[in-house]
Design a protein around this motif. Structure first.
Motif, mmCIF file in Angstrom:
data_model
loop_
_atom_site.group_PDB
_atom_site.id
_atom_site.type_symbol
_atom_site.label_atom_id
_atom_site.label_comp_id
_atom_site.label_asym_id
_atom_site.label_seq_id
_atom_site.Cartn_x
_atom_site.Cartn_y
_atom_site.Cartn_z
ATOM 1 N N GLY A 344 -5.186 -3.263 5.772
ATOM 2 C CA GLY A 344 -4.186 -3.003 6.796
ATOM 3 C C GLY A 344 -4.186 -4.092 7.841
ATOM 4 N N VAL A 345 -3.041 -4.291 8.477
ATOM 5 C CA VAL A 345 -2.926 -5.307 9.511
ATOM 6 C C VAL A 345 -1.832 -4.893 10.484
ATOM 7 C CG1 VAL A 345 -1.297 -6.659 8.123
ATOM 8 C CG2 VAL A 345 -2.579 -7.775 9.954
ATOM 9 N N LEU A 346 -2.095 -5.082 11.764
ATOM 10 C CA LEU A 346 -1.128 -4.799 12.826
ATOM 11 C C LEU A 346 -0.585 -3.370 12.728
ATOM 12 C CD1 LEU A 346 0.858 -8.189 12.799
ATOM 13 C CD2 LEU A 346 -0.985 -7.496 14.346
ATOM 14 N N GLY A 347 -1.466 -2.450 12.418
ATOM 15 C CA GLY A 347 -1.086 -1.044 12.374
ATOM 16 C C GLY A 347 -0.331 -0.626 11.141
ATOM 17 N N ARG A 348 -0.334 -1.442 10.100
ATOM 18 C CA ARG A 348 0.379 -1.110 8.880
ATOM 19 C C ARG A 348 -0.538 -1.286 7.669
ATOM 20 N NH1 ARG A 348 3.235 0.713 12.084
ATOM 21 N NH2 ARG A 348 5.503 0.511 12.333
ATOM 22 N N LYS A 349 -0.408 -0.378 6.699
ATOM 23 C CA LYS A 349 -1.165 -0.476 5.459
ATOM 24 C C LYS A 349 -0.394 -1.341 4.467
ATOM 25 C CE LYS A 349 -2.698 2.342 1.528
ATOM 26 N NZ LYS A 349 -2.746 3.705 0.952
ATOM 27 N N VAL A 354 1.664 -5.594 -3.178
ATOM 28 C CA VAL A 354 1.774 -6.777 -2.332
ATOM 29 C C VAL A 354 0.544 -7.666 -2.490
ATOM 30 C CG1 VAL A 354 1.912 -7.601 0.054
ATOM 31 C CG2 VAL A 354 3.279 -5.634 -0.672
ATOM 32 N N LEU A 355 -0.628 -7.032 -2.547
ATOM 33 C CA LEU A 355 -1.860 -7.796 -2.742
ATOM 34 C C LEU A 355 -1.860 -8.477 -4.107
ATOM 35 C CD1 LEU A 355 -4.429 -5.220 -1.304
ATOM 36 C CD2 LEU A 355 -3.320 -7.121 -0.132
ATOM 37 N N ARG A 356 -1.382 -7.766 -5.138
ATOM 38 C CA ARG A 356 -1.329 -8.370 -6.469
ATOM 39 C C ARG A 356 -0.367 -9.553 -6.505
ATOM 40 N NH1 ARG A 356 -1.006 -2.886 -8.115
ATOM 41 N NH2 ARG A 356 1.194 -3.187 -8.608
ATOM 42 N N GLN A 357 0.768 -9.399 -5.844
ATOM 43 C CA GLN A 357 1.733 -10.494 -5.806
ATOM 44 C C GLN A 357 1.158 -11.715 -5.096
ATOM 45 O OE1 GLN A 357 5.167 -8.779 -3.940
ATOM 46 N NE2 GLN A 357 5.854 -7.714 -5.792
ATOM 47 N N ALA A 358 0.483 -11.484 -3.982
ATOM 48 C CA ALA A 358 -0.108 -12.591 -3.240
ATOM 49 C C ALA A 358 -1.160 -13.312 -4.078
ATOM 50 C CB ALA A 358 -0.722 -12.080 -1.937
ATOM 51 N N LEU A 359 -2.016 -12.534 -4.736
ATOM 52 C CA LEU A 359 -3.054 -13.121 -5.576
ATOM 53 C C LEU A 359 -2.440 -13.900 -6.740
ATOM 54 C CD1 LEU A 359 -6.092 -13.355 -6.042
ATOM 55 C CD2 LEU A 359 -5.979 -11.275 -7.416
#
Length: 453
Positions: A344-349, A354-359
Motif C-alpha cells: 500500500g502507498v499513500l493510503g491506497r492498497k 498491478v504488481l505483476r504488470q510492474a514486474l
C-alpha cells in the motif's frame, strides 16, 4: 468473403496491435521521405538504413542520430523529422482519433478504444475530452517555450528573426516531446552557461514527461478545494517520484562531476548547479546535452543509465519503464521487507495485478537491454560502459550518447532501431499486440511454494 476479410481488418484489430502497426507505418513513410534528394542538404539521396534510423529515432522521440541534423538535412528533411517527432510524441493513434473527431464531430467505439489504449484513459467516456486536452496542452506548451527561446536566440545571440523562430520552434517541439533532436553538432553545449535556454527547455521536458493524464488532472483540479487531496494515486506517485528522481539526479551529477575539468569543473558554482539539474532532467528521456557525455566519469554514466531506464510518466512523451512502475516496485519491496501481506502507498492498497504488470515491464526491459548490449558488443568496437549507455538510451528513448552512435555500423544501427521501436511502444504493449488472442484460464492449479533466495 466478408467474414475472413473483416477478421483481418485493421480497424477490427486489437488497439495495441493497431498502435504498433501505425508507428511502423509512420517510421517507414518517414524513412521513404528522408531518402529523397530534396531531404538532404547537398541534394543527393540518403541510404535507406540512415534514413530509417533517423525516422525511427524521430517517431520514437529518441534523438539518437548517425548524422548531424542541422547540416546533413535540408529544410524539407528537418520538417519531416519535426513532423515525425510531433506524431510520435502526440501518439499516432491519438492524432488519428483527434482528426476523426474534428471531421465528424464524434468518435466510433473502435476509435475510442484505440485512443484509450494510447492515452491510457481509464474511462472510455473521457476519451473525447482527453483528446482535446492533449491537443490544447501540446499547443500551449510548445508555443510558450518557442516564444521564450525565439526571444533569447534573437536578442541574446543576434540570430535573424527567421533563424531564431526556426531554432526556437524546432527545439520547443523536440523538448516537449522528449525527443532531444538539436540543430547543432554539439547539441546544446554552446548554451552551457545560459539559463534562459536551459530552463525553458527543461520546463518543456518535465511537463511532457509527466504524462498527459497527470497534466489534465492538474488542470482540472486547479482550485484549492480540489487540490492535492483530490488527486488520483497515479498523479501523486508520478509527481512525488519525478521530484525525487530529479533531485537525486542533480545531486549525483554535481557530486560526481564537480571537479571534472571536462564537464562541471570549469564552471562556477551557479552554473554547476544549473547543469547538474539540466543533465538530470535530460536523463529522464529528453536527450539534450549541454555537457560532453563522453567525458563524464564512469560513475556518472552508470547513474545516468539508471535514470534513463526509469524514464518519465505514463501516457506521455517520455520513455523508460516509467516512474509509476519504479514506485510500485519500490513499495512492493518495502512491504515485503516489512513482512506485510499486501502493498500500500499513500493510503491506497495496490492490486496484485498491478504488481505483476510492474514486474513484467521491468524484467522485460532488463532482458531487452541486456540482449541488445550483448549484440552491440559483437559488432561495435567501443568500451563496455559506452555500449551499455547507448543501449539504455535507445530503450529509454532518451537520445543521450557517449559519442559512438555514428560508429555503430549497419548491424549496430539495426539493433538500435529495434531497441528504440520496442522502447517507445513498451514491452507489454508490443507483446499484447503480437498475441494472437487473449486467453482466460478457467481453472486454478494446486498451490505450492518453491524456495526463494
Amino acid at each position: 468473403m466478408a467474414g475472413p476479410l473483416a477478421r483481418f481488418s485493421l480497424l477490427r484489430a486489437h488497439p495495441a496491435r493497431v498502435t504498433v502497426l501505425a508507428f511502423a507505418f509512420a517510421a517507414l513513410a518517414g524513412a521513404a521521405l528522408l531518402t529523397l534528394p530534396v531531404a538532404r542538404a547537398d541534394g543527393t539521396s540518403t541510404g535507406f538504413v540512415t534514413a530509417l534510423f533517423t525516422a525511427v529515432s524521430a517517431v520514437c522521440v529518441t534523438g539518437l542520430v548517425t548524422v548531424d541534423t542541422g547540416t546533413y538535412w535540408s529544410g524539407f528533411g528537418e520538417g519531416v523529422i519535426l513532423t515525425l517527432i510531433q506524431i510520435g510524441g502526440f501518439g499516432i493513434m491519438t492524432l488519428a482519433s483527434l482528426l476523426a473527431l474534428l471531421v465528424s464531430g464524434r468518435l466510433r467505439l473502435r476509435m475510442q478504444l484505440t485512443a484509450q489504449a494510447e492515452t491510457k484513459t481509464l474511462d472510455i467516456g473521457q476519451v473525447r475530452r482527453v483528446l482535446l486536452g492533449v491537443a490544447g496542452t501540446t499547443l500551449i506548451v510548445e508555443l510558450s517555450v518557442a516564444a521564450a527561446l525565439a526571444l533569447r536566440f534573437r536578442y541574446g545571440y543576434a540570430m535573424s528573426f527567421g533563424e531564431a523562430v526556426h531554432h526556437a520552434v524546432f527545439h520547443a517541439v523536440s523538448a516537449f516531446n522528449n525527443a532531444g533532436f538539436g540543430l547543432r553538432p554539439d547539441n546544446l553545449m554552446r548554451y552551457v552557461t545560459d539559463p534562459w535556454v536551459q530552463l525553458p527547455i527543461s520546463a518543456a521536458v518535465i511537463l511532457g514527461g509527466l504524462g498527459f493524464p497527470v497534466l489534465l488532472e492538474l488542470l482540472r483540479h486547479r482550485s484549492r478545494s480540489r487540490g492535492p487531496r483530490r488527486w488520483s494515486l497515479h498523479t501523486k506517485l508520478t509527481l512525488i517520484t519525478t521530484a525525487g528522481l530529479l533531485a537525486t539526479g542533480t545531486l549525483l551529477t554535481c557530486l560526481l562531476e564537480w571537479r571534472n575539468p571536462a564537464t562541471l569543473g570549469a564552471l562556477d558554482t551557479g552554473h554547476k548547479l544549473l547543469n547538474g539539474f539540466f543533465h538530470s532532467t535530460m536523463s529522464r528521456t529528453a536527450g539534450f546535452n549541454a555537457l560532453d557525455i563522453g567525458k563524464m566519469e564512469p560513475a556518472t554514466l552508470l547513474s545516468t543509465c539508471v535514470l534513463m531506464f526509469i524514464g518519465g510518466g505514463s501516457a506521455g512523451t517520455a520513455g523508460g519503464i516509467k516512474v509509476t512502475t519504479f514506485a510500485v516496485l519500490a513499495v512492493a519491496i518495502l512491504a515485503e521487507v516489512r513482512g506485510e501481506p499486501t502493498s500500500g502507498v499513500l493510503g491506497r492498497k495496490l492490486a496484485p495485478h498491478v504488481l505483476r504488470q510492474a514486474l513484467t515491464v521491468v524484467l522485460l526491459g532488463v532482458g531487452l537491454v541486456t540482449s541488445a548490449t550483448l549484440a552491440l558488443l559483437t559488432v561495435v568496437k567501443a568500451p563496455f560502459e559506452y555500449v551499455l549507455f547507448e543501449a539504455v538510451s535507445a530503450f529509454g528513448t532518451v537520445g543521450l550518447s557517449a559519442g559512438i552512435t555514428s560508429d555503430l555500423g549497419t548491424g549496430g544501427e539495426l539493433i538500435v532501431i529495434l531497441l528504440m521501436f520496442v522502447g517507445r511502444l513498451g514491452p507489454v504493449t508490443l507483446v499484447s499486440a503480437l498475441a494472437l488472442r487473449e486467453r482466460t484460464r478457467r481453472y486454478q492449479l494446486p498451490e505450492e511454494r518453491p524456495i526463494i533466495g
